[in-house]
Design a protein around this motif. Structure first.
Motif, PDB file in Angstrom:
ATOM      1  N   ASN A 107       9.526 -10.179   5.178  1.00  0.00           N
ATOM      2  CA  ASN A 107       8.079 -11.366   5.178  1.00  0.00           C
ATOM      3  C   ASN A 107       8.808 -12.478   5.899  1.00  0.00           C
ATOM      4  N   GLY A 108       7.497 -12.716   6.968  1.00  0.00           N
ATOM      5  CA  GLY A 108       7.654 -14.072   7.331  1.00  0.00           C
ATOM      6  C   GLY A 108       8.511 -14.280   8.501  1.00  0.00           C
ATOM      7  N   ARG A 109       9.657 -13.002   8.780  1.00  0.00           N
ATOM      8  CA  ARG A 109      10.365 -13.452   9.906  1.00  0.00           C
ATOM      9  C   ARG A 109      10.291 -12.993  10.838  1.00  0.00           C
ATOM     10  N   GLY A 110       9.163 -12.604  11.357  1.00  0.00           N
ATOM     11  CA  GLY A 110       7.750 -11.828  12.723  1.00  0.00           C
ATOM     12  C   GLY A 110       8.494 -10.375  12.442  1.00  0.00           C
ATOM     13  N   ALA A 111       8.099  -9.952  11.594  1.00  0.00           N
ATOM     14  CA  ALA A 111       8.513  -7.975  11.510  1.00  0.00           C
ATOM     15  C   ALA A 111       7.557  -7.375  12.880  1.00  0.00           C
ATOM     16  N   PHE A 112       8.156  -5.636  12.851  1.00  0.00           N
ATOM     17  CA  PHE A 112       7.060  -4.954  13.396  1.00  0.00           C
ATOM     18  C   PHE A 112       5.638  -5.000  13.202  1.00  0.00           C
ATOM     19  N   GLN A 113       4.549  -5.616  13.691  1.00  0.00           N
ATOM     20  CA  GLN A 113       3.146  -5.391  13.406  1.00  0.00           C
ATOM     21  C   GLN A 113       2.964  -6.627  11.469  1.00  0.00           C
ATOM     22  N   GLU A 114       3.845  -7.338  11.446  1.00  0.00           N
ATOM     23  CA  GLU A 114       3.475  -8.150  10.380  1.00  0.00           C
ATOM     24  C   GLU A 114       1.964  -8.617  10.522  1.00  0.00           C
ATOM     25  N   GLU A 115       1.340  -9.490   9.893  1.00  0.00           N
ATOM     26  CA  GLU A 115       0.655  -9.452   9.407  1.00  0.00           C
ATOM     27  C   GLU A 115       0.098  -9.820   8.079  1.00  0.00           C
ATOM     28  N   LYS A 116      -1.084 -11.112   7.808  1.00  0.00           N
ATOM     29  CA  LYS A 116      -1.129 -11.635   6.386  1.00  0.00           C
ATOM     30  C   LYS A 116      -2.694 -10.760   5.768  1.00  0.00           C
ATOM     31  N   GLN A 117      -2.161  -9.557   5.701  1.00  0.00           N
ATOM     32  CA  GLN A 117      -3.296  -8.623   5.244  1.00  0.00           C
ATOM     33  C   GLN A 117      -4.818  -8.568   5.028  1.00  0.00           C
ATOM     34  N   VAL A 118      -3.041  -9.054   3.388  1.00  0.00           N
ATOM     35  CA  VAL A 118      -4.453  -9.194   2.282  1.00  0.00           C
ATOM     36  C   VAL A 118      -5.765 -10.648   2.426  1.00  0.00           C
ATOM     37  N   ALA A 119      -5.264 -11.275   3.103  1.00  0.00           N
ATOM     38  CA  ALA A 119      -6.534 -12.587   3.070  1.00  0.00           C
ATOM     39  C   ALA A 119      -7.178 -12.021   3.989  1.00  0.00           C
ATOM     40  N   GLY A 154     -18.721  -1.463  -3.134  1.00  0.00           N
ATOM     41  CA  GLY A 154     -18.214  -1.749  -1.795  1.00  0.00           C
ATOM     42  C   GLY A 154     -17.575  -1.748  -1.743  1.00  0.00           C
ATOM     43  N   ALA A 155     -15.973  -2.248  -0.409  1.00  0.00           N
ATOM     44  CA  ALA A 155     -14.610  -2.239   0.272  1.00  0.00           C
ATOM     45  C   ALA A 155     -13.793  -2.565  -1.003  1.00  0.00           C
ATOM     46  N   VAL A 156     -12.816  -1.952  -1.073  1.00  0.00           N
ATOM     47  CA  VAL A 156     -11.500  -3.020  -1.962  1.00  0.00           C
ATOM     48  C   VAL A 156     -10.457  -2.074  -0.504  1.00  0.00           C
ATOM     49  N   TYR A 157      -9.234  -2.799  -0.793  1.00  0.00           N
ATOM     50  CA  TYR A 157      -8.067  -2.792  -0.147  1.00  0.00           C
ATOM     51  C   TYR A 157      -6.784  -2.660  -0.564  1.00  0.00           C
ATOM     52  N   LEU A 158      -5.664  -1.961  -0.901  1.00  0.00           N
ATOM     53  CA  LEU A 158      -4.668  -1.772  -1.338  1.00  0.00           C
ATOM     54  C   LEU A 158      -3.171  -2.269  -0.134  1.00  0.00           C
ATOM     55  N   ASP A 159      -2.400  -2.999  -0.410  1.00  0.00           N
ATOM     56  CA  ASP A 159      -1.532  -3.338   1.051  1.00  0.00           C
ATOM     57  C   ASP A 159      -0.504  -2.606   0.441  1.00  0.00           C
ATOM     58  N   MET A 160       0.118  -2.036   1.691  1.00  0.00           N
ATOM     59  CA  MET A 160       1.379  -1.256   0.930  1.00  0.00           C
ATOM     60  C   MET A 160       2.772  -1.156   1.539  1.00  0.00           C
ATOM     61  N   PRO A 161       3.351  -2.075   1.540  1.00  0.00           N
ATOM     62  CA  PRO A 161       4.522  -2.162   2.247  1.00  0.00           C
ATOM     63  C   PRO A 161       5.324  -0.603   2.776  1.00  0.00           C
ATOM     64  N   ASP A 162       5.948  -1.131   3.652  1.00  0.00           N
ATOM     65  CA  ASP A 162       6.915  -0.062   3.727  1.00  0.00           C
ATOM     66  C   ASP A 162       8.441  -0.009   2.665  1.00  0.00           C
ATOM     67  N   ASP A 163       8.472  -0.857   2.046  1.00  0.00           N
ATOM     68  CA  ASP A 163       9.464  -0.984   1.039  1.00  0.00           C
ATOM     69  C   ASP A 163       9.139  -0.424   0.281  1.00  0.00           C
ATOM     70  N   VAL A 164       8.061  -0.274  -0.401  1.00  0.00           N
ATOM     71  CA  VAL A 164       7.169   0.170  -1.398  1.00  0.00           C
ATOM     72  C   VAL A 164       6.923   1.086  -1.570  1.00  0.00           C
ATOM     73  N   ILE A 165       6.618   1.962  -0.535  1.00  0.00           N
ATOM     74  CA  ILE A 165       6.821   2.870  -0.035  1.00  0.00           C
ATOM     75  C   ILE A 165       7.887   3.869  -0.046  1.00  0.00           C
ATOM     76  N   LEU A 166       8.764   4.102   0.393  1.00  0.00           N
ATOM     77  CA  LEU A 166       9.591   4.085   0.298  1.00  0.00           C
ATOM     78  C   LEU A 166      10.653   4.313  -0.852  1.00  0.00           C
ATOM     79  N   GLN A 167      10.127   3.160  -1.805  1.00  0.00           N
ATOM     80  CA  GLN A 167      10.802   2.649  -3.584  1.00  0.00           C
ATOM     81  C   GLN A 167      10.843   4.471  -4.142  1.00  0.00           C
ATOM     82  N   GLN A 168      12.165   4.677  -4.799  1.00  0.00           N
ATOM     83  CA  GLN A 168      12.435   5.462  -5.137  1.00  0.00           C
ATOM     84  C   GLN A 168      12.366   4.811  -7.057  1.00  0.00           C
ATOM     85  N   VAL A 169      11.809   5.899  -7.440  1.00  0.00           N
ATOM     86  CA  VAL A 169      11.926   4.977  -8.928  1.00  0.00           C
ATOM     87  C   VAL A 169      11.914   6.266  -9.776  1.00  0.00           C
ATOM     88  N   GLU A 170      12.403   6.190 -10.869  1.00  0.00           N
ATOM     89  CA  GLU A 170      12.321   7.129 -12.277  1.00  0.00           C
ATOM     90  C   GLU A 170      10.928   7.638 -12.969  1.00  0.00           C
TER      91      GLU A 170
END
Ligand code: ADP
Ligand code: MG
Length: 546
Positions: A107-119, A154-170
């Motif tokens: 976040n904030g580093r200028g990542a690939f396709q980084e955007e203030k998506q929730v806002a 109406g519409a709703v939005y969920l933001d799913m960052p790459d590291d959360v998508i790949l996160q392994q949890v018990e």
């Protein structure tokens, strides 16, 4: 102990909350979500533009009664899909957009396709949130889905960052949410039910306006009973068509302008007095029109015209209350009144004005002549999708609906480009019904590439393109001695060949005498078909308007 990935948790949570369909485009970082969704039993339809995918998701939500999903990549993917959020909000339709996002650790580093998506999404949503940890996914999905279809949808939005998508949890580290029950159906106050009926009894020139809120609330049986018992004249809004059949004797759709202008009491059922209804204001309405307003959203009551009686609640529940209250009244609006005769006379006069155009067999043809054949050919259980300027406006009057939730058009937001996404949604949700999209050439062009999606999935969508070569009208040839006028598109463009390119059936029609057989061939074809109907580039609406 087994571990699970974020992608799997979101797919399983969506499925648990009633999401059966996901429309989207994959790429970084959402491929694992789409794959997990398919594994979880969600039907995934890969599309060609995120706009069309987000339109598809909301139409699927409207048709099924629960929000359906759109899945898009980070940055530009989310931004393209904002159109769909805005359209869903404006139509009061549910949908859930899931946007991939660049990794939280970048976040904030200028990542690939980084955007203030929730806002970005928040301005077009009831709810927008980022998921910061895979263990919270079931919670956020429950909250988002519930918010989408409870109350005014109406519409709703969920933001799913790459590291959360790949996160392994018990598995033991997160809890499933409870499954959301169907939306509550609040009733109106009993005293207001009585007040509404009393107001209707006092009317000289009553009019019921049935909107798409009634279609959404599955109120067709209740509204049909109410209309039958009270014998009140009714007018359907564009997508309220079919809640009560258009061809019902009490429909005054053919005298719309007169009905709105002269009614003294309007019962607004799940419809808004917005631009489509001329704001409920003079000169299109009587200056002192009295309004009875039924709406799920208390905030909507009184918009543009104060409501004399407010029925805040769910359409199906409230009209059932009205029907019960009618048991004690034995009242109905009389069969012979000046109001009924005036409406009938107007309807007949309007029909007389358009009749010569309907019967005009000259080539290139006009809109009304095209709709003559389309109307006779349309199967009764078709889902009709429509967009364009004249194509949609004239088509609304010429193509009857007898079933609810069977018309999808540019809607409250007046959006062009929704048709292909809507048709894909309808074909996905209703594989057993004919899907007919009647499109203007400009409207079709916004998402024309989705014919590839239809061909790939062998969706039997029948597109009828009323091709006048422009936005509102075209030219016989492009000028060579001056700039091309701003509203002009290619004359006689071969959109039918686009359909052929991907294995569908394309048919060109230049003369009205060939139209019906072309439509029949399209219907008989086992897959998507496009009938490209060349219209007179100067064809328009009937001149008088009454
Ligand atoms: P139309 O375009 O047909 O006039 P609108 O979208 O303008 O329809 O209005 C639909 C209205 O229906 C909205 O004001 C919305 O709040 C309302 N609505 C939504 N859900 C329900 C429901 N379950 N029961 C009744 N009204 C509802
Ligand atoms: Mg056009």
């Amino acid at each position: 102990m087994a571990t699970v990935r974020g992608a799997t948790i979101i797919a399983e949570s969506l499925k648990q909350q009633g999401v059966e369909y996901m429309f989207g485009i994959v790429g970084f970082p959402v491929v694992p979500i789409a794959a997990a969704a398919q594994k979880a039993g969600i039907t995934y339809i890969g599309m060609r533009n995120e706009q069309a995918a987000s339109y598809a998701a909301q139409a699927a939500g409207y048709l099924t009664g629960r929000p359906q999903a759109c899945l898009v990549v980070s940055g530009p993917g989310v931004i393209h899909a904002l159109s769909g959020l805005a359209n869903a909000q404006s139509n009061c339709w549910p949908m859930i957009l899931i946007g991939g996002a660049s990794p939280v650790v970048q976040n904030g580093r200028g990542a690939f396709q980084e955007e203030k998506q929730v806002a970005a999404a928040a301005g077009f949503c009831k709810y927008a949130h980022a998921v910061e940890d895979a263990r919270r996914i079931p919670f956020y999905v429950e909250q988002a889905v519930r918010t989408s279809f409870y109350g005014r949808p109406g519409a709703v939005y969920l933001d799913m960052p790459d590291d959360v998508i790949l996160q392994q949890v018990e598995e033991s580290d997160y809890r499933k949410a409870t499954t959301i029950p169907d939306a509550p159906r609040p009733q109106a106050m009993e005293e207001n039910i009585e007040a509404a009926l009393t107001a209707l009894e006092s009317a000289q020139r009553p009019l019921v306006i049935v909107g798409k809120g009634m279609a959404w609330s599955n109120a067709e049986n209740e509204v049909r009973e109410f209309i039958e018992r009270t014998q009140l004249p009714f007018l359907a809004s564009p997508m309220g068509k079919g809640v009560v059949p258009d061809e019902h004797a009490l429909s005054v759709g053919a005298a719309r302008t007169h009905a709105l202008k002269e009614a003294d009491v309007v019962f607004l059922m799940g419809a808004r007095l917005n631009w489509i209804m001329h704001f409920g204001l003079a000169p299109r309405f009587s200056r002192d029109v009295r309004v009875i307003q039924l709406d799920m959203s208390a905030e909507e009551i009184g918009t543009n015209v104060p409501a004399e009686v407010a029925l805040v609640g769910d359409g199906k529940a409230v009209v059932a209350q009205l029907n019960r209250a009618l048991d004690n009244r034995q009242w109905f609006y009389p069969a012979e009144t000046d109001w009924r005769s005036a409406l009938a006379a107007k309807a007949e006069a309007n029909q007389t004005t358009v009749q010569p155009m309907i019967e005009d067999d000259s080539a290139p043809m006009n809109y009304y002549r095209a709709f003559k054949d389309i109307r006779e050919w349309l199967p009764e259980n078709a889902v009709i999708v429509s967009e364009g300027a004249n194509t949609m406006d004239i088509g609304r009057t010429q193509m009857p609906n007898s079933l609810p939730r069977s018309r999808l058009d540019a809607g409250s937001y007046g959006t062009m480009g929704v048709g292909m996404g809507f048709a894909i949604a309808a074909a996905t949700v209703h594989p057993d019904r004919p899907i007919v999209a009647v499109e203007g050439d400009s409207g079709f062009g916004f998402s024309g590439m989705e014919v590839e999606t239809m061909c790939r999935h062998k969706m039997p969508v029948k597109i009828v393109l009323l091709n006048n070569g422009g936005i509102g009208g075209g030219m016989d040839e492009l000028p060579t001695d001056k700039p091309i006028p701003v509203s002009i598109l290619t004359p006689r463009a071969r959109y039918d060949l686009m359909m052929e390119a991907f294995g569908g059936k394309g048919i060109l029609v230049e003369d009205p005498k060939d139209l019906r057989s072309a439509l029949d061939d399209a219907m008989a074809f086992d897959g998507p078909a496009l009938v490209n109907v060349l219209l007179d580039p100067r064809a328009g609406r009937r001149k008088t308007n009454s």
